[in-house]
Design an enzyme around this catalytic site. Structure first.
Site: not given
Lengths: 310, 310
Positions: A202, A204, A206, A234
């Site tokens: 998600r 910023e 988390g 990644d």
């Protein structure tokens, strides 16, 4: 142990509100490998063109990344050009020049085929299936994808998912793939496709992990300086798989720790353009930020005795 | 202990993708009081019109909320009409009829003036200052606001902030108020205005708390059914302040636990329209969800001995 990763090695040109860079090192397999290399051995399978400079090869080698699977073809290396506004969660793609990547057929070197850990970075799900047909029985297979494959090859993607243990996808893609607006319902639908563990990124905000009836929420590290989110997903996956491969601990507790190490790595990566921050990262910084994640999220559980309710 | 809250009691008409309701009980002080009433005594100061039904008064009384400060004026009760799309994070206001709320001058009953805990719900910051001038020395003062006051009365709002301990604001408002896109920078700017603890609400992504050099991130509870986010912020604040008032523990650990209790209460509230879910909520559910928050966020810290890095 060691990880086999199949994905892209690329040049990126990126503009953010904080600056811009041209033709810098990028690509899903590049970010993944560099991040994972802090934890374990990495075997990389990708393709570059004849314009790919020795300097980047030298850097990857300096991270002990095994490059026997890095094919070099006549032509230009894959080039992605993108732009971020102040909302760094969403990239606007300005140009995608696949170049040598267009005809990429992953060929797994014999000596990589018994890898215990396999990461299928974001490539055509049909190619991801071809990779799966070339490997022996990895202990853990994880894969990523993107909106383009969800809309153009959903059936192929479903076949991949049936064959992997861990599926890593972002929030919008989870909704797109399942047609469910509610993220928990989207997650249940994806788990129903046969994947054991689902990790939803998600940005910023988390990460959410779903596995059986268990849910784990990890925040992103709140940073004062975010320069470039390119490669964060990644880099997350690299830290995550790197930790699993290093420890061999695929229990729920191990997966949760791996998610935090992935989040730690991603939090460093966004602090500079390209792989610049990872290039100057050291082990003590990683450990220290892991501890900061612990204090960022810690609160006391309820003991049996107290009753804060009236 | 007990909490004094000053805010709105209202009728809401709300449409979400999952249904709609007309003229149901709403208002910041209503949600706050009901939520806090699970933890402590609440004294409510607000105004309603002569159309406010006895049924709602009876409900608030049934929660042991002291209504001596609830003024009843000739005219209609404040009425808010809003709509949510599938992105439940953002309400679209269709109509705001202030009615008797337009001339609301909070008058704090003498017997409430020595309250230890004060919550200034979202009202005109000039009225929030008037409340502050009428109370003795509360141990903890918290306040909320909204984008309308940030743009129309930023100076008055700054004066309020200088006089409160805890400021609760949503993510977009924090950016708007400070002109900082980066949330950590926005938080530092607000702490610099003199508030001790800043709580930033991020809707379905949870809450960030900043206090001195400490940061705490709490996720929102991942729910399969979210019907109506109206009142979630005030319900959060009610659980948060309710817990603080019940325990008297304003240490950092106490504030973190209070944030989780606030998040628990908000997570229930969004499961139905108006205050319907809170009306049928019991203490065991609250405790049980608190424990679920613990398992939602828990991961093992690093012990000194291990080295997952190579």
């Amino acid at each position: 142990m060691g990880i086999l990763v199949v994905g892209s090695v690329a040049f990126d040109s990126v503009e953010t509100p904080f600056g811009q860079v041209e033709n810098v090192l990028g690509g899903s397999a590049t970010y993944f490998s560099t991040s994972a290399s802090f934890f374990t051995d990495v075997n990389l399978v990708a393709v570059v063109g004849d314009d790919f400079p020795q300097e980047h090869v030298d850097f990857l080698r300096s991270r002990n990344i095994d490059l026997r699977g890095l094919a070099r073809e006549a032509g230009s290396t894959f080039h992605w050009k993108g732009k971020y506004g102040y909302d760094l969660n969403e990239a606007q793609t300005l140009a995608t020049h696949l170049n040598v990547f267009e005809s990429f057929k992953p060929r797994i070197p014999t000596e990589y085929r018994n890898a215990d850990y396999l990461f299928l970075a974001n490539i055509d799900p049909e190619l991801q299936m071809e990779v799966l047909s070339q490997v022996e029985k990895p202990r853990v297979i994880a894969c990523d994808t993107m909106n383009f494959w969800i809309s153009s090859k959903p059936e192929a993607l479903r076949r991949v998912i049936e064959n992997v243990d861990i599926f890593i996808i972002n929030e919008g893609e989870a909704r797109q793939f399942t047609g469910e607006v509610n993220l928990v319902k989207a997650a249940r639908a994806i788990l129903g496709m046969g994947v054991k563990t689902l990790i939803i990124k998600r940005g910023e905000y988390g990460v959410l992990m779903f596995s059986g009836d268990s849910v784990f929420a990890a925040p992103a590290y709140p940073l004062e300086e975010v320069f470039d989110p390119t490669g964060a997903g990644d880099t997350f996956a690299g830290g995550f798989m790197g930790y699993l491969a290093n420890t061999g601990d695929t229990s729920e507790a191990g997966i949760r720790q791996a998610i935090i190490f992935g989040s730690v790595m991603a939090s460093f990566n966004v602090e500079d353009f390209s792989l610049e921050r990872l290039k100057r990262l050291d082990y003590h910084e990683i450990e220290s930020r892991y501890r900061n994640f612990k204090s960022l999220t810690h609160f006391e559980g309820l003991t049996g005795g107290e009753n804060p309710l009236r």
